[in-house]
Scaffold this motif. Structure first.
Motif, PDB file in Angstrom:
ATOM      1  N   ALA A   1      -0.717   4.674   5.807  1.00 52.97           N
ATOM      2  CA  ALA A   1      -0.258   5.445   4.580  1.00 52.97           C
ATOM      3  C   ALA A   1       0.548   4.771   3.555  1.00 52.97           C
ATOM      4  CB  ALA A   1       0.599   6.616   5.143  1.00 52.97           C
TER       5      ALA A   1
ATOM      6  N   GLU B   1       0.570  -1.070  -0.078  1.00 47.65           N
ATOM      7  CA  GLU B   1      -0.019   0.089   0.071  1.00 47.65           C
ATOM      8  C   GLU B   1       0.895   1.316   0.095  1.00 47.65           C
ATOM      9  OE1 GLU B   1      -3.465   0.288  -0.282  1.00 47.65           O
ATOM     10  OE2 GLU B   1      -3.724  -2.116   0.418  1.00 47.65           O
ATOM     11  N   ASN B   2       0.297   2.289  -0.472  1.00 49.35           N
ATOM     12  CA  ASN B   2       1.009   3.547  -0.519  1.00 49.35           C
ATOM     13  C   ASN B   2       0.304   4.689  -1.202  1.00 49.35           C
ATOM     14  OD1 ASN B   2       3.355   5.356  -0.444  1.00 49.35           O
ATOM     15  ND2 ASN B   2       4.328   5.095  -2.486  1.00 49.35           N
ATOM     16  N   ASN B   3       0.002   5.804  -0.178  1.00 49.70           N
ATOM     17  CA  ASN B   3      -0.803   6.871  -0.512  1.00 49.70           C
ATOM     18  C   ASN B   3       0.059   7.973  -1.116  1.00 49.70           C
ATOM     19  OD1 ASN B   3       0.289   7.960   1.768  1.00 49.70           O
ATOM     20  ND2 ASN B   3      -1.670   8.314   2.829  1.00 49.70           N
TER      21      ASN B   3
END
Length: 764
Positions: free
Chosen positions: A462, A320-322
């Motif tokens: 995040a 995941e990575n925002n």
């Protein structure tokens, strides 16, 4: 030097031959000085050397030489990089030559049936195609140094619970499609010098005395040329094992089983020629090492450590990575969790390495002058909450710009010898993550684990970076990835379900201790989740990058395929972002013919390609009939029906970008014996019987009604515009029932037709 092995064997005594088939001690094979047969040593692997003194253990308890711990298979499989696996193998092969080790015990290719298997960290994938290709590359690398490998654990060893006696019960199709192909691919493409048979039974028969497994499949079908050795202590009946194709017993039985072999030869119950063959296979591998020593080989631990770091950077998966990653230089960052200081980088048991050097992510950050602080938060080795540590972690996270939590599974949870009880992280870790997220939206979680975990907080983080068990260079690799010195390029070699209960083996793992039924059949991993249309946390093949990729121009110049042909598939992939990166292009195949019991799609190709910003490269794959096929038990072979297949290209199993159709024509005919129980549908589906039964149905038009005149039409068409119920009834109607509806004259005609169809099919 060319050895006359048959001459050597002819000069051996019966006692020497029997002795050659068992170990001298835990790690050494016997020598026969008078015949020039030297003593050679084997060592545990597969991600580092665990060379021990001769009387040492096999479970990683005793001390071994200082060596380099490379990423475990759970990590390396996620690289989807066969060249990387080959280079790692070459490094290990040179280390073996330098340390005088003739065989490295690995790779381990058993399928990840359940996330709970305690040894999953040492296995490659839930997918047999990926596992086979990666294993073959590793084997070629190690054996390029004239060092043998011992691919394990053959076969269907997918749990630790009662692994030494439990029977893995599964259909032949399931065995052939899921649990054997990784072994098959590696044997055919790389010829490992040895195969290690597993402890367990398969459908009630021990692997160590299973002739179907060790001879009929392994040698007769696949062409394996090396010797089969046992896992340590896996012998059941030694003489039966020799007959089945088991060559070497490790570590030996202090002469007990040797005496049984001698007695069996003397009383005629064991053909001495079978013993000679076993000895010949062992000597062939032994001399392939002893006669090809490499004095130039060096075990450079510092250089190999740097290789371990580089390999791990290629294996880590950005889940995941925002946009928070890569971290910007100068940001105030706090590292939380003792894994930041004491990383968990390998599993427990026989592959446990006495590592030469371990640099943590915290040390790496400090060495590079990064503004990183640290609080312990929770311990690395147990599930123990400390209110003071928790409060300190929350406050530190609140005061920082970014919090990076280093979480994972303690050593006591994942190890050879026992399975996990659940998929959860320690409760103290989950609580800390939840509390930190409340005060710091820029929270990054770095995972250290050998198999999937439940992550109830995933949607609130995040970023999540999966490092798996990344070897002794995991800390340095983590630093490089977090700060963008390297672009993450790993992809998941296994599905992360939302919860344990979603796993297809949930109701049948690990069995009752005596039997374990593989009731889910071929529906393992993504094959199951696709079929159920079940949401998962992260799909097979998933992995993010710091750049973006675009696919175009799927092309299959020959858009048709037959039994012996090959179709080339090409696709363009472009880096549309601003950072150099490596994309894993994945090719799946889907049967669009309505064939019963086939997965939605299956991986049949992958390629890792490096791209500069704005660069486009063409990736090429090749497909054969085998790639379209399933194992047909009635045929006893691989079979794909004629028809249409879809070729899918994507970034992950749940991110398909391009689709193309491929037509296929087979000359294979499925076996069919016609009787009164044979249905109209079965006969209409077979090319030999379809015209015959079509003619019969044409004759019955008046009696049955709603029939069309064309005898070659399928059953749905011949029934015309009638009720769907009638179509279904006719399709599933046995000939005996049709006869009862059609009257005496037609019944007699059907009897003659049954005989005629069997004759046309070549049935006696």
């Amino acid at each position: 030097m060319e050895r006359d092995l048959k001459k050597i064997i002819s000069e051996m005594t019966l006692e020497e031959k029997a002795g050659m088939c068992s170990g001298e001690d835990f790690w050494r094979l016997k020598k026969v000085e008078r015949l020039g047969i030297p003593e050679v040593m084997v060592s545990d692997g597969p991600h580092g050397l665990r060379k021990q003194p001769g009387e040492a253990d096999h479970l990683g308890i005793g001390e071994s030489i200082v060596a380099v711990c490379f990423p475990a298979a759970c990590a390396t499989a996620s690289s989807f990089d066969t060249e990387l696996m080959n280079e790692m193998g070459k490094t290990l092969g040179e280390e073996c030559q330098a340390e005088n080790l003739s065989v490295l015990l690995g790779p381990a290719v058993n399928i990840k049936r359940s996330p709970l298997c305690g040894r999953n960290f040492e296995y490659l994938s839930e997918d047999p195609y990926l596992a086979g290709k990666m294993a073959a590359s590793y084997i070629r690398g190690v054996q390029s140094w004239d060092v043998g490998t011992s691919m394990k654990h053959y076969a269907a060893n997918n749990q630790e619970y009662n692994r030494m006696s439990c029977s893995s019960n599964l259909s032949e199709r399931t065995f052939r499609e899921i649990y054997l192909p990784a072994f098959e691919t590696a044997v055919k493409e790389a010829q490992p010098k040895t195969i290690m048979c597993s402890y367990n039974k398969i459908n009630g028969e021990y692997a160590s005395e299973n002739k179907h497994l060790l001879t009929e499949i392994l040698r007769d079908e696949w062409g394996f040329e090396g010797y089969v050795m046992t896992d340590w202590g896996a012998v059941a009946d030694r003489v039966t094992g020799i007959v089945a194709g088991l060559d070497l017993e490790m570590p030996g039985s202090h002469g007990v089983n040797d005496a049984k072999i001698i007695a069996a030869v003397k009383d005629g119950s064991l053909d001495e020629a079978l013993l000679d063959k076993a000895v010949e296979r062992i000597l062939k591998v032994l001399f392939s090492y002893a006669d090809n020593r490499h004095p130039e080989a060096v075990f450079d631990r510092d250089a190999d450590h740097e290789k371990a770091v580089k390999i791990e950077t290629e294996c880590a998966v950005l889940l995941e990575n925002n946009g928070i990653l890569p971290l910007k230089e100068g940001r105030k960052v706090v590292y939380i969790g003792e894994y930041a200081e004491k990383p968990r980088y390998q599993g427990g048991g026989s592959s446990h390495i006495n590592s030469s050097k371990v640099t943590s992510a915290l040390e790496s950050a400090k060495e590079k002058g990064r503004p990183v602080s640290y609080v312990k938060g929770f311990p690395f080795d147990k599930d123990e909450e400390n209110a003071g540590e928790l409060a300190a972690a929350v406050q530190a996270a609140k005061d920082a710009e970014v919090a990076v939590i280093f979480a994972g599974l303690p050593d006591l949870i994942e190890s050879e010898g026992y399975d996990r009880k659940d998929m959860k992280l320690p409760a103290c870790q989950n609580k800390l993550i939840e509390e930190v997220i409340k005060v710091q939206p820029n929270t990054v979680v770095v995972l250290h684990n050998g198999s999937p975990v439940e992550v109830p907080w995933a949607d609130k983080t995040a970023a999540i970076l999966e490092m798996y068990l990344g070897g002794q260079g995991v800390g340095e690799a983590t630093d490089k990835l977090l700060y963008g010195e390297v672009n993450p390029s790993g992809r998941l070699a296994e599905t992360f379900p939302l919860r344990l209960e979603d796993n297809p083996s949930y109701l049948n793992f690990p069995g009752d201790g005596v039997n374990v039924d593989y009731a889910e059949g071929i529906y393992v991993g993504y094959r199951y989740y696709d079929a159920r249309k079940m949401p998962v946390r992260w799909a097979f093949g998933h992995g993010l990058s710091y750049t973006e990729y675009e696919y175009s121009n799927l092309n299959m110049p020959a858009e048709s395929l037959d039994d012996k042909g090959c179709v080339k598939v090409t696709v363009d992939v472009k880096n549309t972002g601003s950072m150099v990166g490596k994309e894993v292009v994945q090719l799946y195949v889907s049967d669009k013919n309505g064939t019963a019991g086939r997965p939605v799609k299956e991986l049949k190709g992958f390629a890792k390609v490096e791209l500069q910003p704005g660069e486009t490269k063409t990736v090429e794959f090749a497909l054969t009939a085998r790639d379209l096929s399933f194992y047909h038990e009635g045929l006893g072979d691989w079979y794909a029906p004629s028809g249409t297949y879809e070729v899918l290209i994507g970034h992950a199993s749940d991110e398909i970008a391009l689709r193309g159709e491929l037509s296929f024509k087979t000359e294979k005919q499925l076996p069919l014996y016609v009787s009164g129980a044979t249905t109209i549908g079965e006969l209409m589906a077979h090319p030999v019987t379809a015209p015959i039964i079509g003619g019969l149905m044409q004759n019955m038009q008046g009696a049955m009604g709603a029939m069309q005149s064309d005898p070659t039409e399928n059953v749905e068409d011949t029934l015309g515009t009638g009720a769907e119920m009638m179509k279904a009834m006719m399709h599933g109607m046995p000939l005996k029932s049709l006869a009862s509806f059609a009257g005496a004259e037609m019944a007699a005609q059907i009897e003659l037709m049954i005989q005629g169809m069997n004759q046309a099919l070549g049935n006696k």
